[in-house]
Scaffold this motif. Structure first.
Motif, PDB file in Angstrom:
ATOM      1  N   ALA A 131       0.812  -1.222   0.000  1.00  0.00           N
ATOM      2  CA  ALA A 131       0.000   0.000   0.000  1.00  0.00           C
ATOM      3  C   ALA A 131       0.846   1.273   0.000  1.00  0.00           C
ATOM      4  CB  ALA A 131      -0.931   0.001   1.215  1.00  0.00           C
ATOM      5  N   HIS A 132       2.139   1.153   0.290  1.00  0.00           N
ATOM      6  CA  HIS A 132       3.043   2.310   0.363  1.00  0.00           C
ATOM      7  C   HIS A 132       4.293   2.054  -0.475  1.00  0.00           C
ATOM      8  CE1 HIS A 132       0.591   2.482   4.042  1.00  0.00           C
ATOM      9  NE2 HIS A 132       0.642   3.788   3.850  1.00  0.00           N
ATOM     10  N   PRO A 133       4.144   1.937  -1.795  1.00  0.00           N
ATOM     11  CA  PRO A 133       5.311   1.646  -2.641  1.00  0.00           C
ATOM     12  C   PRO A 133       6.373   2.735  -2.497  1.00  0.00           C
ATOM     13  CG  PRO A 133       3.418   2.274  -3.986  1.00  0.00           C
ATOM     14  CD  PRO A 133       2.935   2.175  -2.571  1.00  0.00           C
ATOM     15  N   GLY A 134       7.619   2.301  -2.488  1.00  0.00           N
ATOM     16  CA  GLY A 134       8.722   3.243  -2.371  1.00  0.00           C
ATOM     17  C   GLY A 134       9.129   3.540  -0.935  1.00  0.00           C
ATOM     18  N   GLU A 135       8.294   3.182   0.043  1.00  0.00           N
ATOM     19  CA  GLU A 135       8.633   3.381   1.454  1.00  0.00           C
ATOM     20  C   GLU A 135       9.526   2.232   1.917  1.00  0.00           C
ATOM     21  OE1 GLU A 135       7.721   5.926   3.462  1.00  0.00           O
ATOM     22  OE2 GLU A 135       6.601   6.924   1.875  1.00  0.00           O
ATOM     23  N   THR A 136      10.296   2.458   2.946  1.00  0.00           N
ATOM     24  CA  THR A 136      11.218   1.423   3.427  1.00  0.00           C
ATOM     25  C   THR A 136      11.017   1.116   4.906  1.00  0.00           C
ATOM     26  OG1 THR A 136      12.901   3.097   3.859  1.00  0.00           O
ATOM     27  CG2 THR A 136      12.990   1.968   1.717  1.00  0.00           C
ATOM     28  N   ARG A 137       9.791   1.210   5.382  1.00  0.00           N
ATOM     29  CA  ARG A 137       9.521   0.919   6.789  1.00  0.00           C
ATOM     30  C   ARG A 137       9.816  -0.536   7.121  1.00  0.00           C
ATOM     31  NH1 ARG A 137       3.804   2.032   9.956  1.00  0.00           N
ATOM     32  NH2 ARG A 137       4.542   1.495  12.035  1.00  0.00           N
ATOM     33  N   PHE A 138       9.387  -1.444   6.279  1.00  0.00           N
ATOM     34  CA  PHE A 138       9.603  -2.872   6.498  1.00  0.00           C
ATOM     35  C   PHE A 138      10.418  -3.414   5.328  1.00  0.00           C
ATOM     36  CE2 PHE A 138       5.355  -1.883   8.317  1.00  0.00           C
ATOM     37  CZ  PHE A 138       5.697  -1.994   9.649  1.00  0.00           C
ATOM     38  N   VAL A 139      11.569  -3.999   5.633  1.00  0.00           N
ATOM     39  CA  VAL A 139      12.459  -4.497   4.587  1.00  0.00           C
ATOM     40  C   VAL A 139      12.746  -5.977   4.800  1.00  0.00           C
ATOM     41  CG1 VAL A 139      13.548  -2.254   4.186  1.00  0.00           C
ATOM     42  CG2 VAL A 139      14.520  -3.804   5.868  1.00  0.00           C
TER      43      VAL A 139
END
Length: 73
Positions: A53-61
């Motif tokens: 739901a949040h493409p480009g975010e890196t909260r969870f890798v």
């Protein structure tokens, strides 16, 4: 009618450091034994859905890929 569902990328969290013994998921508030790289208690499924739901975010890798053994080694 809604658009296509976001593509989910499965996280590889096999490293034992992700298994904390238990806590509440920061997203669904359900019980989870997993913890993200940043120390947040989170269900793997919730983390994957959040990433979709949040493409480009890196909260969870994902964990880095493991080295594979060569056959016969």
């Amino acid at each position: 009618m809604t658009g296509p569902l976001p593509q989910r990328t499965l996280l590889d969290w096999r490293d034992g450091r992700h298994y904390t013994g238990g806590g509440r998921c920061v997203l669904c508030r359900g019980h989870t034994v997993l913890q993200s790289h940043s120390g947040e208690d989170v269900c793997k499924v919730c983390a994957e859905a959040w990433n979709a739901a949040h493409p480009g975010e890196t909260r969870f890798v994902s964990d880095p890929p493991r080295a594979r053994r060569k056959p016969g080694a």
